[in-house]
Design a protein around this motif. Structure first.
Motif, PDB file in Angstrom:
ATOM      1  N   ASN A 174      48.866   9.041  63.331  1.00 57.18           N
ATOM      2  CA  ASN A 174      49.501   7.762  62.991  1.00 57.18           C
ATOM      3  C   ASN A 174      50.999   7.923  62.779  1.00 57.18           C
ATOM      4  O   ASN A 174      51.792   7.041  63.133  1.00 57.18           O
TER       5      ASN A 174
ATOM      6  N   TYR B  47      52.679   7.956  66.052  1.00 55.87           N
ATOM      7  CA  TYR B  47      52.776   6.597  66.581  1.00 55.87           C
ATOM      8  C   TYR B  47      53.876   5.826  65.860  1.00 55.87           C
ATOM      9  O   TYR B  47      54.652   5.085  66.474  1.00 55.87           O
TER      10      TYR B  47
ATOM     11  N   ARG C  40      47.179   2.376  69.269  1.00 60.31           N
ATOM     12  CA  ARG C  40      47.195   2.271  67.806  1.00 60.31           C
ATOM     13  C   ARG C  40      48.352   1.374  67.391  1.00 60.31           C
ATOM     14  O   ARG C  40      49.444   1.439  67.974  1.00 60.31           O
TER      15      ARG C  40
ATOM     16  N   GLU D 164      40.043   8.302  65.479  1.00 54.99           N
ATOM     17  CA  GLU D 164      40.244   7.099  66.267  1.00 54.99           C
ATOM     18  C   GLU D 164      40.983   7.499  67.557  1.00 54.99           C
ATOM     19  O   GLU D 164      41.587   8.571  67.627  1.00 54.99           O
TER      20      GLU D 164
ATOM     21  N   TYR E 160      43.553   8.339  70.422  1.00 55.66           N
ATOM     22  CA  TYR E 160      44.992   8.562  70.541  1.00 55.66           C
ATOM     23  C   TYR E 160      45.453   8.291  71.973  1.00 55.66           C
ATOM     24  O   TYR E 160      46.645   8.173  72.241  1.00 55.66           O
TER      25      TYR E 160
END
Length: 277
Positions: A136, A139, A161, A262, A264
């Motif tokens: 995260n 991102y 994301r 989750e 990527y």
């Protein structure tokens, strides 16, 4: 003597016709999976594409599967005319299609996306949480987009994301990592995700760079363990590495057996053939 000359001429003609027949292309035209019946299709073992082809066979489709450990061998098959097509991930196909002089062409892409995640041993929820926070962060700060442009030529991470607040990575919670080294299991023959340079000594690719960035956020060195993709999960089970970063598709079966982050990356299956002359 005249008869010998006639026979020699006839034999030469037969050989010429044989050579022409052998050199002419017998490649089956493929435009979608509906055309796989009677075709030879190369695929990397252990992948979603391989599973899909095997399912087709089970359902009665007369497709000849040419499985290989490395995706490079699949593209060699098509290049040399030994296979009609490669069934492969779109993120990998992009590597072979990027060059204007590429000998390959994409003829079909699936409508449904296939998410890819990092795979961690079941029960290691602390490492899972911090890995999520690290991805995260990449991102949030735009680093993941930078890596995507570097390796794919386009931002394939866009929309995967949506991170609007800066995450917090807490390296103190990464307790299972030993000796200050984060070990990554992968298969270094899947460009542009993970492969070696021309010397065969240096690992490179999108997944390699992403793993290095995660290591930095954890304050750890990163070490890669190269193995075959169809054996990479057994290595994780045996504790040979901390996680797998190898373009692993997220499936219900893997979510049951492992901790999966989750997505990527979002990927689609594509069919690649030799470019029309």
């Amino acid at each position: 003597m005249k008869m010998k000359k006639i026979l020699a001429a006839v034999l030469a003609g037969v050989m010429a016709l044989s050579a022409t027949a052998c050199s002419s292309s017998s490649t089956k035209k493929i435009e979608s999976p509906d055309d796989f019946a009677g075709a030879k299709v190369s695929v990397q073992t252990g992948t979603t594409a391989h599973d899909a082809l095997q399912k087709m066979q089970e359902e009665g489709v007369d497709v000849e599967i040419l499985p290989y450990e490395k995706i490079t061998q699949c593209f060699d098959d098509v290049s040399l005319g030994r296979a009609d097509a490669v069934y492969v991930d779109s993120v990998v196909a992009a590597y072979y299609l990027a060059d204007d002089d590429s000998k390959f062409q994409s003829v079909w892409k699936s409508d449904e996306g296939e998410p890819m995640g990092v795979c961690i041993k079941k029960g290691n929820t602390d490492l899972l949480e911090q890995t999520e926070n690290a991805i995260n962060t990449l991102y949030y700060n735009g680093k993941i987009s930078e890596l995507a442009m570097k390796h794919f030529g386009t931002d394939v991470t866009e929309g995967v994301r949506n991170v609007t607040e800066e995450p917090t990575v807490d390296p103190s919670k990464v307790k299972t990592v030993k000796d200050g080294v984060l070990t990554i299991g992968f298969e270094a023959g899947y460009p542009p995700l993970e492969y070696t340079d021309d010397s065969g000594l240096v690992y490179q690719g999108f997944d390699v760079d992403m793993a290095e960035e995660i290591g930095k956020l954890f304050g750890l060195e990163v070490e890669f363990v190269n193995t075959s993709f169809d054996g990479v999960f057994a290595g994780l089970d045996k504790g040979q590495y901390d996680m797998i970063i190898a373009g692993v598709p997220i499936t219900p079966e893997r979510q049951e057996a492992y901790e999966m982050t989750e997505p990527y990356l979002s990927n689609q299956l594509v069919i690649v053939t030799k470019k029309d002359a």
